[in-house]
Motif scaffolding. Structure first.
Motif, short mmCIF file in Angstrom:
data_model
loop_
_atom_site.label_atom_id
_atom_site.label_comp_id
_atom_site.label_asym_id
_atom_site.label_seq_id
_atom_site.Cartn_x
_atom_site.Cartn_y
_atom_site.Cartn_z
N ARG A 123 1.18 4.76 20.30
CA ARG A 123 -0.09 4.45 19.66
C ARG A 123 0.01 4.87 18.21
N SER A 124 -0.74 4.19 17.34
CA SER A 124 -0.66 4.55 15.93
C SER A 124 -1.93 4.14 15.20
N THR A 125 -2.16 4.82 14.09
CA THR A 125 -3.28 4.53 13.20
C THR A 125 -2.76 4.53 11.77
N ILE A 126 -3.19 3.55 10.98
CA ILE A 126 -2.75 3.41 9.59
C ILE A 126 -3.93 3.71 8.66
N VAL A 127 -3.68 4.53 7.66
CA VAL A 127 -4.68 4.84 6.63
C VAL A 127 -4.16 4.29 5.30
N LEU A 128 -4.99 3.48 4.64
CA LEU A 128 -4.66 2.90 3.33
C LEU A 128 -5.51 3.59 2.26
N VAL A 129 -4.86 4.03 1.20
CA VAL A 129 -5.53 4.78 0.13
C VAL A 129 -5.19 4.13 -1.21
N SER A 130 -6.20 4.01 -2.07
CA SER A 130 -5.98 3.47 -3.41
C SER A 130 -5.04 4.36 -4.20
N SER A 140 -4.67 4.29 -7.40
CA SER A 140 -5.28 4.64 -8.69
C SER A 140 -6.41 5.65 -8.57
N THR A 141 -7.20 5.59 -7.48
CA THR A 141 -8.37 6.47 -7.38
C THR A 141 -8.29 7.46 -6.23
N GLY A 142 -7.37 7.24 -5.27
CA GLY A 142 -7.30 8.12 -4.12
C GLY A 142 -8.34 7.84 -3.05
N GLU A 143 -9.15 6.79 -3.24
CA GLU A 143 -10.18 6.45 -2.25
C GLU A 143 -9.52 5.92 -0.98
N THR A 144 -10.04 6.34 0.17
CA THR A 144 -9.59 5.79 1.45
C THR A 144 -10.22 4.40 1.63
N LEU A 145 -9.38 3.38 1.52
CA LEU A 145 -9.88 2.01 1.57
C LEU A 145 -10.07 1.51 2.99
N ALA A 146 -9.16 1.88 3.89
CA ALA A 146 -9.21 1.31 5.23
C ALA A 146 -8.51 2.20 6.24
N ILE A 147 -8.98 2.10 7.48
CA ILE A 147 -8.33 2.71 8.64
C ILE A 147 -8.11 1.60 9.66
N LEU A 148 -6.85 1.40 10.05
CA LEU A 148 -6.47 0.28 10.91
C LEU A 148 -5.83 0.79 12.20
N ASP A 149 -6.21 0.20 13.32
CA ASP A 149 -5.43 0.42 14.53
C ASP A 149 -4.02 -0.11 14.27
N GLY A 150 -2.99 0.63 14.71
CA GLY A 150 -1.63 0.29 14.31
C GLY A 150 -0.89 -0.70 15.17
N ARG A 151 -1.44 -1.07 16.34
CA ARG A 151 -0.64 -1.85 17.29
C ARG A 151 -0.25 -3.22 16.74
N ILE A 152 -1.22 -4.00 16.29
CA ILE A 152 -0.92 -5.36 15.82
C ILE A 152 -0.11 -5.33 14.52
N PRO A 153 -0.48 -4.53 13.52
CA PRO A 153 0.34 -4.47 12.30
C PRO A 153 1.79 -4.07 12.57
N THR A 154 2.00 -3.11 13.46
CA THR A 154 3.37 -2.67 13.74
C THR A 154 4.17 -3.78 14.38
N ARG A 155 3.58 -4.47 15.34
CA ARG A 155 4.29 -5.56 16.02
C ARG A 155 4.66 -6.67 15.04
#
Length: 328
Positions: free
Chosen positions: A85-92, A94-109
């Motif tokens: 299982r996995s979770t992906i965190v995307l951060v800007s 330039s600003t360090g803002e947390t833009l998104a939190i994604l379940d990792g299953r589909i992106p990883t595949r």
């Protein structure tokens, strides 16, 4: 604001051709110094056999930093739960803002299959028409779609330990213009393939170098991220021109590479180079039609970042996901 994206939402947003293009660019960016890809840590505590692997990356082109936390828990199979299982965190960036939190299953595949496609594009013979799959699960279906985008594949030869898995695989690719052959053994797959993808969570070899024919390209994909687990035997690694996605990552968590190194039959220096260096021309890939090439795909954070950028942008364009203000 932070966008939360579930697996079902990400499934509708996934785009294989765009991902292949983004993954190829991400590999090239590592080679050019435009992306930072550190080796991952591997966290565990006895007596549990579980491992937690934070996979981080930084990209100038995508303007992001990212971390995927991968949980690899083999005991989950006895609980009827996914072993990874996995979770992906995307951060800007330039600003360090947390833009998104994604379940990792589909992106990883999807990004894993895209990486195999990029490796096959630059390392396999350009006229490769027979795709061999050792393993027939969801990752195998993704690999079929990815390979069709880069090579003239006409026939897929597939093997799995269970007929139920190969039956499901055939149903999921039935709408594609392909001849699908269910092989009696992994050996039959290897010996018939122009491009071979190994897609099993094996801890011991299921594919052996004595089966390799001249001109074969192998994508070694499925082994768990542990230096003691592998799908390819030592002879297969020694017979091949070996390339990796990231050398520091491979030496940390690839049993396919590190077991033959520990046996003394090859060294880390025998690795021909990273895939990004082949793409940018720093390293020579295939040198002849008879070369046996092998891409040791261990999985790197830059690829999660690259597909995360695509999925996040698509979700924003389509007003999908749940927005939350995490700072409140």
């Amino acid at each position: 604001m932070t966008l939360i994206l579930t697996a079902s939402e990400l499934h509708t947003l996934a785009d294989m051709p765009r991902t292949i293009k983004a993954v190829e660019s991400a590999f090239a960016d590592i080679s050019a110094g435009l992306a930072h890809q550190p080796a991952p840590a591997s966290l565990s505590l006895p007596p549990s056999g579980g491992r937690f692997i934070p996979m981080s990356a930084l990209s100038a082109a995508d303007g992001l930093a990212s971390v995927k936390l991968l949980a690899d828990i083999p005991a989950n199979s006895d609980r009827g739960l996914p072993t990874q299982r996995s979770t992906i965190v995307l951060v800007s960036r330039s600003t360090g803002e947390t833009l998104a939190i994604l379940d990792g299953r589909i992106p990883t595949r999807v990004r894993t299959a895209a990486a195999s496609a990029v490796a096959s594009k630059v390392l396999a013979r350009s006229d490769s028409s027979v795709l061999g799959l050792v393993g027939a699960g969801a990752l195998a279906v993704a690999h079929v779609h990815a390979m069709l985008a880069v090579l003239p594949i006409k026939t897929v030869v597939v093997w799995s330990r269970t007929a139920e898995t190969t039956d499901a695989f055939q149903r999921q690719v039935a709408d594609l213009e392909l001849t699908v052959v269910v092989a009696a053994s992994a050996q039959d797959v290897v010996e018939s393939a122009d491009v071979l993808c190994t897609l099993t969570p094996a801890s011991e070899p299921v594919v052996f170098g004595k089966w390799f024919k001249p001109g074969l390209h192998v994508n070694a994909v499925g082994a768990r991220p542990r230096p003691e687990d592998r799908e390819i035997d030592s002879a297969g690694m020694v017979r091949s021109r070996v390339f990796v996605d990231s050398l520091p990552t491979a030496t940390t968590k690839s049993g396919d590479l590190m077991i033959p190194v520990s046996e003394g039959v090859m060294s880390v220096g025998d690795v021909r180079g990273e895939l990004g260096d082949v793409i940018t021309g720093k390293v020579l890939g295939r040198t002849s039609r008879d070369d046996i090439t092998l891409f040791n795909s261990v999985g790197i954070g830059v690829l999660d970042l690259a597909i995360g950028r695509i999925l996040y942008d698509s979700a924003v364009e389509q007003s999908m996901g749940l927005e939350l203000d995490l700072s409140r």
